[in-house]
Design a protein around this motif. Structure first.
Motif, mmCIF file in Angstrom:
data_model
loop_
_atom_site.group_PDB
_atom_site.id
_atom_site.type_symbol
_atom_site.label_atom_id
_atom_site.label_comp_id
_atom_site.label_asym_id
_atom_site.label_seq_id
_atom_site.Cartn_x
_atom_site.Cartn_y
_atom_site.Cartn_z
ATOM 1 N N ARG A 47 36.715 -51.936 79.839
ATOM 2 C CA ARG A 47 37.485 -53.011 80.462
ATOM 3 C C ARG A 47 38.484 -53.598 79.473
ATOM 4 N NH1 ARG A 47 33.662 -57.440 82.859
ATOM 5 N NH2 ARG A 47 32.749 -57.179 80.793
ATOM 6 N N TYR A 48 39.627 -53.980 79.988
ATOM 7 C CA TYR A 48 40.659 -54.626 79.182
ATOM 8 C C TYR A 48 40.339 -56.110 79.054
ATOM 9 C CZ TYR A 48 45.165 -56.831 78.135
ATOM 10 O OH TYR A 48 46.165 -57.598 77.582
ATOM 11 N N LEU A 49 40.478 -56.640 77.836
ATOM 12 C CA LEU A 49 40.290 -58.067 77.588
ATOM 13 C C LEU A 49 41.609 -58.637 77.102
ATOM 14 C CD1 LEU A 49 38.338 -60.438 77.547
ATOM 15 C CD2 LEU A 49 37.708 -59.818 75.212
ATOM 16 N N ASP A 50 42.134 -59.574 77.836
ATOM 17 C CA ASP A 50 43.465 -60.115 77.580
ATOM 18 C C ASP A 50 43.435 -61.132 76.448
ATOM 19 O OD1 ASP A 50 46.185 -60.280 78.004
ATOM 20 O OD2 ASP A 50 46.021 -61.809 79.574
ATOM 21 N N SER A 51 43.006 -60.673 75.270
ATOM 22 C CA SER A 51 42.908 -61.569 74.117
ATOM 23 C C SER A 51 42.853 -60.756 72.829
ATOM 24 C CB SER A 51 41.647 -62.444 74.224
ATOM 25 O OG SER A 51 41.479 -63.234 73.060
ATOM 26 N N MET A 60 41.047 -53.468 67.476
ATOM 27 C CA MET A 60 41.701 -53.990 68.685
ATOM 28 C C MET A 60 42.961 -53.192 68.983
ATOM 29 S SD MET A 60 41.537 -58.134 68.279
ATOM 30 C CE MET A 60 40.099 -58.942 67.581
ATOM 31 N N LEU A 61 43.732 -52.929 67.944
ATOM 32 C CA LEU A 61 44.977 -52.175 68.108
ATOM 33 C C LEU A 61 44.683 -50.732 68.514
ATOM 34 C CD1 LEU A 61 48.077 -52.110 67.838
ATOM 35 C CD2 LEU A 61 47.759 -51.485 65.436
ATOM 36 N N ALA A 62 43.747 -50.094 67.818
ATOM 37 C CA ALA A 62 43.443 -48.685 68.080
ATOM 38 C C ALA A 62 42.862 -48.475 69.482
ATOM 39 C CB ALA A 62 42.469 -48.160 67.022
ATOM 40 N N GLN A 63 42.051 -49.422 69.949
ATOM 41 C CA GLN A 63 41.411 -49.288 71.254
ATOM 42 C C GLN A 63 42.226 -49.918 72.384
ATOM 43 O OE1 GLN A 63 36.943 -49.691 69.263
ATOM 44 N NE2 GLN A 63 37.262 -50.521 71.308
ATOM 45 N N GLY A 64 43.376 -50.474 72.030
ATOM 46 C CA GLY A 64 44.236 -51.051 73.061
ATOM 47 C C GLY A 64 43.600 -52.217 73.790
ATOM 48 N N LEU A 65 42.779 -52.997 73.058
ATOM 49 C CA LEU A 65 42.107 -54.169 73.630
ATOM 50 C C LEU A 65 41.192 -53.788 74.800
ATOM 51 C CD1 LEU A 65 45.043 -56.745 73.481
ATOM 52 C CD2 LEU A 65 43.049 -56.643 71.969
ATOM 53 N N ARG A 66 40.560 -52.631 74.676
ATOM 54 C CA ARG A 66 39.571 -52.200 75.664
ATOM 55 C C ARG A 66 38.220 -51.996 74.982
ATOM 56 N NH1 ARG A 66 41.247 -51.135 80.687
ATOM 57 N NH2 ARG A 66 43.491 -50.919 81.054
ATOM 58 N N CYS A 67 37.169 -52.410 75.669
ATOM 59 C CA CYS A 67 35.813 -52.266 75.145
ATOM 60 C C CYS A 67 35.453 -50.788 75.027
ATOM 61 C CB CYS A 67 34.833 -52.987 76.059
ATOM 62 S SG CYS A 67 33.087 -52.718 75.654
ATOM 63 N N CYS A 68 34.743 -50.444 73.973
ATOM 64 C CA CYS A 68 34.386 -49.040 73.739
ATOM 65 C C CYS A 68 33.341 -48.532 74.728
ATOM 66 C CB CYS A 68 33.861 -48.866 72.310
ATOM 67 S SG CYS A 68 32.281 -49.707 72.000
ATOM 68 N N TYR A 69 32.628 -49.431 75.400
ATOM 69 C CA TYR A 69 31.557 -49.019 76.304
ATOM 70 C C TYR A 69 31.942 -49.118 77.784
ATOM 71 C CZ TYR A 69 28.532 -49.116 72.181
ATOM 72 O OH TYR A 69 27.976 -48.883 70.954
ATOM 73 N N CYS A 70 32.423 -50.268 78.218
ATOM 74 C CA CYS A 70 32.787 -50.419 79.630
ATOM 75 C C CYS A 70 34.252 -50.112 79.876
ATOM 76 C CB CYS A 70 32.456 -51.829 80.124
ATOM 77 S SG CYS A 70 33.447 -53.158 79.384
ATOM 78 N N THR A 80 34.664 -47.788 89.469
ATOM 79 C CA THR A 80 35.407 -48.345 90.590
ATOM 80 C C THR A 80 35.982 -49.667 90.141
ATOM 81 O OG1 THR A 80 33.912 -47.321 92.198
ATOM 82 C CG2 THR A 80 35.287 -49.144 92.983
ATOM 83 N N ASN A 81 37.268 -49.642 89.743
ATOM 84 C CA ASN A 81 37.970 -50.842 89.284
ATOM 85 C C ASN A 81 37.203 -51.618 88.212
ATOM 86 O OD1 ASN A 81 39.853 -50.086 91.134
ATOM 87 N ND2 ASN A 81 39.856 -51.992 92.287
ATOM 88 N N PHE A 82 36.521 -50.900 87.333
ATOM 89 C CA PHE A 82 35.752 -51.502 86.249
ATOM 90 C C PHE A 82 34.670 -52.457 86.764
ATOM 91 C CE2 PHE A 82 40.015 -50.579 84.603
ATOM 92 C CZ PHE A 82 39.692 -49.706 83.593
ATOM 93 N N MET A 83 34.224 -52.242 87.997
ATOM 94 C CA MET A 83 33.171 -53.069 88.575
ATOM 95 C C MET A 83 31.879 -52.289 88.732
ATOM 96 S SD MET A 83 35.115 -55.417 91.424
ATOM 97 C CE MET A 83 35.558 -54.012 92.454
ATOM 98 N N GLY A 100 49.472 -53.635 85.318
ATOM 99 C CA GLY A 100 49.588 -55.049 84.972
ATOM 100 C C GLY A 100 48.960 -55.352 83.627
ATOM 101 N N GLU A 101 47.798 -54.747 83.368
ATOM 102 C CA GLU A 101 47.123 -54.950 82.087
ATOM 103 C C GLU A 101 47.967 -54.417 80.936
ATOM 104 O OE1 GLU A 101 42.459 -54.724 83.584
ATOM 105 O OE2 GLU A 101 43.437 -52.967 82.739
ATOM 106 N N ASN A 102 48.592 -53.267 81.143
ATOM 107 C CA ASN A 102 49.380 -52.657 80.082
ATOM 108 C C ASN A 102 50.595 -53.505 79.702
ATOM 109 O OD1 ASN A 102 47.663 -50.496 79.863
ATOM 110 N ND2 ASN A 102 48.877 -49.131 81.151
#
Length: 262
Positions: free
Chosen positions: A54-58, A42-52, A137-140, A209-211
């Motif tokens: 996307r940031y997960l606020d948890s 979680m720390l190394a990837q900055g709470l971002r999924c390795c595939y998509c 496009t905006n992680f969509m 904002g995510e950062n």
């Protein structure tokens, strides 16, 4: 690349010695080593999924999956192998499931974890740069830049979520994202701004904002990891009991090994 602690490597070596691969994998799946490694990812990837990406606020372990690039059921020999373990969101992990990410031309079963990016059907989260293979496009909505990128979109269903959840067609995703940006920032941008520019600016605002939220969670993660590392040192200060290989008491044996590791 996230690594095991030196004391964890010793712990794994000691506990795995009397166990079959299946028994060890079952123990590792519930072990404090996996729990700490997951937090470290979680720390190394900055709470971002390795595939998509996307940031997960948890920072809750229940919200994340420790993903096996080479599926655990197809390649159980790499269940606890560094280089095959990454952090994925529940959506990506669920859709990818047990799909085979190894190219058809590679020998099977592989004796060691394949080390080259071209050994994989998809962009390997550790061996490659995500931006070299995909854009979004905006992680969509995701667009491929390579054959591996196209394979990842299909394997993880990256474009299916927004189409199913929001009922948007691929053509309308960019337009909707741009319209939302114009609506929010209407008094601050010129009327003749291009859609591509609006999307880039929107993505920058979202990421900023995510950062801000991410930095707070990452500091909490660092403190949690210090505590977990100290626990690993304490566990390995104690002797690990011998574990019988009798089939009848298999589950109890794994529990004993796990208790010794706590």
């Amino acid at each position: 690349m996230t690594q095991f602690l030196e004391v964890e490597i010793h712990e794994i070596s000691t506990i795995s010695a009397p166990l079959t691969m299946e028994q060890f994998n079952e123990w590792f799946d519930k072990s404090p080593i996996k729990a700490r490694f997951k937090k470290a990812c979680m720390l190394a990837q900055g709470l971002r999924c390795c595939y998509c990406t996307r940031y997960l606020d948890s920072d809750s372990s229940k919200k994340w999956d420790l993903e096996h690039v080479l599926a655990e059921k197809l390649y159980p020999q790499f269940f606890a192998t560094i280089g095959n373990l990454v952090l994925a969101c529940e959506d990506c992990n669920l859709v990818k499931s047990q799909k085979d990410a190894l190219v058809d031309t590679h020998e099977r079963p592989p004796t060691t974890l394949p080390p080259h990016p071209d050994d994989y059907v998809i962009p390997h989260p550790i061996l490659t740069e995500w931006d070299d293979h995909l854009s979004h496009t905006n992680f969509m909505l995701y667009q491929p830049k390579s054959l591996q990128g196209a394979a990842l979109i299909q394997m993880c269903g990256l474009n299916q979520r927004v189409l199913k959840q929001a009922g948007l067609s691929p053509e309308s995703v960019a337009t909707t994202a741009a319209e939302n940006f114009f609506r929010i920032m209407q008094t601050y941008i010129p009327d003749d701004i291009r859609q591509e520019t609006a999307l880039d600016l929107s993505a920058q605002l979202i990421e900023a904002g995510e950062n801000q939220r991410r930095n707070i969670l990452l500091e909490k993660l660092r403190r949690t990891l210090v505590t977990m590392e100290r626990a690993a040192l304490r566990r390995n200060a104690w002797p690990v009991p011998k574990i019988s290989r009798g089939k009848k008491s298999r589950h109890r044996e794994i529990e004993v090994a796990s208790e010794a590791a706590q």
